[in-house]
Design an enzyme around this catalytic site. Structure first.
Site, mmCIF file in Angstrom:
data_model
loop_
_atom_site.group_PDB
_atom_site.id
_atom_site.type_symbol
_atom_site.label_atom_id
_atom_site.label_comp_id
_atom_site.label_asym_id
_atom_site.label_seq_id
_atom_site.Cartn_x
_atom_site.Cartn_y
_atom_site.Cartn_z
ATOM 1 N N SER A 128 0.834 -1.198 0.000
ATOM 2 C CA SER A 128 0.000 0.000 0.000
ATOM 3 C C SER A 128 0.868 1.247 0.000
ATOM 4 C CB SER A 128 -0.916 0.024 1.220
ATOM 5 O OG SER A 128 -1.673 1.216 1.200
ATOM 6 N N LYS A 182 -4.475 -6.795 3.127
ATOM 7 C CA LYS A 182 -4.447 -5.622 2.233
ATOM 8 C C LYS A 182 -5.864 -5.259 1.788
ATOM 9 C CE LYS A 182 -3.091 -2.345 -0.572
ATOM 10 N NZ LYS A 182 -3.628 -2.363 -1.851
ATOM 11 N N HIS A 185 -7.525 -3.568 4.618
ATOM 12 C CA HIS A 185 -6.944 -2.212 4.673
ATOM 13 C C HIS A 185 -7.707 -1.285 3.723
ATOM 14 C CE1 HIS A 185 -4.494 0.872 2.722
ATOM 15 N NE2 HIS A 185 -3.860 1.029 3.859
ATOM 16 N N ASN A 186 -7.935 -1.748 2.521
ATOM 17 C CA ASN A 186 -8.639 -0.909 1.546
ATOM 18 C C ASN A 186 -10.096 -0.676 1.941
ATOM 19 O OD1 ASN A 186 -6.189 -1.293 0.239
ATOM 20 N ND2 ASN A 186 -7.119 -1.279 -1.785
ATOM 21 N N GLU A 189 -10.039 1.911 4.464
ATOM 22 C CA GLU A 189 -9.757 3.165 3.751
ATOM 23 C C GLU A 189 -11.053 3.759 3.178
ATOM 24 O OE1 GLU A 189 -6.508 2.731 0.860
ATOM 25 O OE2 GLU A 189 -7.772 3.758 -0.591
HETATM 26 P P1 NBP Z 1 -0.612 -2.003 -14.327
HETATM 27 O O1 NBP Z 1 -1.590 -2.593 -13.416
HETATM 28 O O2 NBP Z 1 -1.019 -0.892 -15.198
HETATM 29 O O3 NBP Z 1 0.018 -3.161 -15.242
HETATM 30 C C1 NBP Z 1 0.940 -2.864 -16.215
HETATM 31 C C2 NBP Z 1 2.057 -3.869 -16.193
HETATM 32 O O4 NBP Z 1 1.552 -5.198 -16.387
HETATM 33 C C3 NBP Z 1 3.037 -3.628 -17.316
HETATM 34 O O5 NBP Z 1 4.329 -3.916 -16.838
HETATM 35 C C4 NBP Z 1 2.572 -4.627 -18.359
HETATM 36 O O6 NBP Z 1 3.570 -4.959 -19.286
HETATM 37 C C5 NBP Z 1 2.251 -5.798 -17.495
HETATM 38 N N1 NBP Z 1 1.468 -6.844 -18.151
HETATM 39 C C6 NBP Z 1 0.183 -6.844 -18.546
HETATM 40 BR BR1 NBP Z 1 -0.952 -5.442 -18.437
HETATM 41 N N2 NBP Z 1 -0.191 -8.000 -19.103
HETATM 42 C C7 NBP Z 1 0.895 -8.774 -19.070
HETATM 43 C C8 NBP Z 1 1.145 -10.086 -19.484
HETATM 44 N N3 NBP Z 1 0.173 -10.821 -19.999
HETATM 45 N N4 NBP Z 1 2.393 -10.564 -19.328
HETATM 46 C C9 NBP Z 1 3.353 -9.815 -18.779
HETATM 47 N N5 NBP Z 1 3.178 -8.560 -18.343
HETATM 48 C C10 NBP Z 1 1.947 -8.040 -18.474
HETATM 49 O O7 NBP Z 1 0.710 -1.561 -13.507
HETATM 50 P P2 NBP Z 1 0.804 -0.750 -12.146
HETATM 51 O O8 NBP Z 1 -0.130 0.385 -12.124
HETATM 52 O O9 NBP Z 1 2.261 -0.516 -11.960
HETATM 53 O O10 NBP Z 1 0.318 -1.792 -11.044
HETATM 54 C C11 NBP Z 1 0.927 -3.043 -10.836
HETATM 55 C C12 NBP Z 1 0.196 -3.785 -9.755
HETATM 56 O O11 NBP Z 1 0.226 -3.021 -8.575
HETATM 57 C C13 NBP Z 1 -1.281 -4.029 -10.044
HETATM 58 O O12 NBP Z 1 -1.663 -5.262 -9.528
HETATM 59 C C14 NBP Z 1 -1.981 -2.941 -9.317
HETATM 60 O O13 NBP Z 1 -3.293 -3.294 -8.920
HETATM 61 C C15 NBP Z 1 -1.091 -2.751 -8.143
HETATM 62 N N6 NBP Z 1 -1.148 -1.357 -7.703
HETATM 63 C C16 NBP Z 1 -1.076 -1.092 -6.447
HETATM 64 C C17 NBP Z 1 -1.104 0.197 -6.010
HETATM 65 C C18 NBP Z 1 -1.000 0.428 -4.606
HETATM 66 O O14 NBP Z 1 -1.167 1.520 -4.114
HETATM 67 N N7 NBP Z 1 -0.686 -0.604 -3.892
HETATM 68 C C19 NBP Z 1 -1.196 1.269 -6.866
HETATM 69 C C20 NBP Z 1 -1.262 1.005 -8.151
HETATM 70 C C21 NBP Z 1 -1.231 -0.326 -8.555
HETATM 71 P P3 NBP Z 1 3.708 -4.101 -20.659
HETATM 72 O O15 NBP Z 1 4.556 -2.943 -20.285
HETATM 73 O O16 NBP Z 1 4.354 -5.049 -21.569
HETATM 74 O O17 NBP Z 1 2.313 -3.721 -21.068
#
Ligand code: NBP
Length: 476
Positions: A128, A182, A185-186, A189
């Site tokens: 988070s 987690k 947590h959300n 939130e």
């Molecule tokens: P995204 O959720 O937007 O995912 C993009 C990434 O996934 C890129 O690296 C993309 O590769 C890869 N990808 C996809 Br889409 N399909 C794929 C596949 N079939 N094989 C391999 N790679 C694949 O990225 P993010 O916003 O950085 O979030 C990542 C994770 O973190 C998610 O689960 C999200 O829910 C979580 N998250 C958490 C928070 C938080 O506050 N904790 C915030 C934001 C996100 P590419 O570049 O080749 O398209």
């Protein structure tokens, strides 16, 4: 030299986590499906630490020290499975696969079982703090085996937020425990945001304060027991003026709250577990209601109260009452979330320490707050605490708040300001403290129409009354 950790998926979250590892002196192997992202990371941030970029998964695996530690940070759902399917055959027994995405804990349980069968560790990890947290110190909630945590824990703890010299990361429990926590947590939130939004609405539409003034009130509150990231950013948002129109920013934003689904998951799972989390449910429903445009259009001219504002003397006192009501409602919402963690832990035999969860949420995450130290202390004082409401500190805070809380809820009802969070929290408080609940009547109704039976207060066993007959009672 082999790399300490690998990161797969270099969109915002993965990129920032990789940089965070590197900044803490870890050698980081990198891979992203689209190679341009990998190259861009090294080009832009290569000087921040040691990176080992690779354009193939096999290349990433080859770069890692054994046992290999690989963090997957791709879009949750099918992409995670796709990466695991491709990665697992390249690994060896004892290697550790971490999923840092927002996975549903049931998916994590499934993946953990599948990888365990291949001799691999799977660590479903809640992270988070968003983009900023990933780079500068998130709150990290890893689930999986203790053995995996021994190898992985020190790396995760080094990049986590630190509060009072303690990392906001601890081993949560086996398999899905980290993602479950987690998720809750959300949910918390959502509830916290809804309560803050209601406090704003009351100050605006009952006390007649302007957004800029309310920003000041929140800033003031943030110096006291309500001190938290959410209160702090609320003041920022309310104090912001729209550059285009010169109006308060909050007045130019459409009042339809969106959601990505983790709050909904929390409520769905709570229903399955039979844990009452009305504060979280109200928050999820309030967002859905705000988006119900046809319903809102159709109801706009329904009659409301004739009285719509407090006079100015009452408005000043009211702001203080709202602070009490917010604090009390917040205690209730967190109590519900923590009860859900305990229920999930019992259901799946995770042995989660709720106090430790409060401790790792004190920094890095969205609900970080001074208040969480109180929750940690409550569970330290009594690890078997059935609800936070029973803790000595919270009991006292609720007692001190309750008259103000009741005034706020009744004023809201009189003036027609919707406060499902405040009112629901007060109802929850009153229900838990009630000597007798009308549930007895519901049992009677159920027995009447469905012969569902009931238990008596004075004797053991199940009973049924012959409602359609002579109304004598039989033991069932
Ligand atoms: P995204 O959720 O937007 O995912 C993009 C990434 O996934 C890129 O690296 C993309 O590769 C890869 N990808 C996809 Br889409 N399909 C794929 C596949 N079939 N094989 C391999 N790679 C694949 O990225 P993010 O916003 O950085 O979030 C990542 C994770 O973190 C998610 O689960 C999200 O829910 C979580 N998250 C958490 C928070 C938080 O506050 N904790 C915030 C934001 C996100 P590419 O570049 O080749 O398209």
């Amino acid at each position: 030299t082999p790399a300490d950790i690998g990161v797969i998926g270099l969109a915002v979250m993965g990129r920032n986590l990789a940089r965070n590892f590197a900044r803490h002196g870890h050698r980081v192997a990198l891979y992203n499906r689209t190679p341009a992202r990998t190259d861009a990371l090294v080009e832009q941030f290569g000087q921040e630490g040691e990176f080992v970029p690779s354009h193939t998964l096999a290349g990433l695996v080859a770069a890692l020290a054994v046992p290999r530690r690989v963090v997957i940070m791709v879009k949750a759902g099918e992409p995670t499975d796709a990466v695991i399917d491709e990665l697992a055959p390249l690994l060896e027994p004892g290697d550790i696969v971490v999923d840092g995405g927002n996975a549903h804990f049931a998916d994590t349980r499934r993946r953990e079982a599948a990888l365990r069968a291949r001799g691999l560790h799977f660590v479903g990890t809640g992270i988070s703090g968003g983009e900023e947290g990933a780079l500068n110190g998130p709150s990290i909630m890893p689930g999986g085996t203790a053995e995996a945590y021994r190898s992985l824990g020190p790396l995760l703890e080094s990049i986590a937020a630190q509060v009072d010299g303690r990392p906001c990361c601890t081993h949560v429990g086996p398999d899905g425990a980290g993602h479950f926590v987690k998720m809750v947590h959300n949910g918390i939130e959502y509830a916290d945001m809804q309560l803050i939004a209601e406090a704003y609405d009351l100050l605006r539409h009952a006390a007649g304060r302007q957004p800029g003034e309310i920003a000041g009130i929140f800033r003031e509150w943030n110096r006291g027991r309500l001190e938290s990231y959410l209160i702090e950013i609320t003041a920022e948002v309310l104090g912001h003026t729209d550059a285009d129109t010169g109006r308060p920013f909050v007045d130019v934003v459409q009042d339809r709250a969106e959601q990505k689904g983790t709050g909904r998951w929390t409520v769905q799972i709570a229903l399955d577990l039979g844990v009452p989390v009305p504060g979280i449910a109200e928050a999820v429903f309030a967002r859905s209601l705000s988006g119900g445009v046809p319903q809102r259009e159709a109801c706009r001219d329904l009659p409301g109260p004739t009285e719509t504002w407090l006079d100015s003397a009452a408005a000043d006192r009211f702001a203080e009452d709202v602070e009490h009501a917010l604090y009390a409602s917040k205690i209730v919402a967190y109590a519900q979330g923590f009860q859900q963690i305990q229920a999930g832990s019992a259901e799946y035999d995770w042995q989660v320490d709720p106090g430790a969860m409060a401790a790792i949420w004190r920094g890095g995450c969205i609900i970080r707050a001074r208040f969480l130290g109180r929750i940690e202390a409550a569970y330290q004082a009594d690890p078997q605490l059935p609800t936070l409401l029973a803790d000595e500190y919270f009991r006292k805070a609720l007692g001190e708040a309750q008259s103000a809380w009741r005034r706020v809820v009744s004023t809201a009802a009189q003036l027609g300001v919707p406060v499902p969070g405040f009112a629901g929290a007060l109802a929850y408080y009153d229900a838990l403290r009630a000597e007798r609940l009308p549930a007895a009547l519901i049992q009677g109704q159920r027995d009447f129409f469905g012969a569902h039976t009931y238990h008596r207060t004075d004797r053991e066993g199940s009973f049924h009354t012959l409602w359609a007959g002579d109304r004598s009672e039989e033991r069932r």
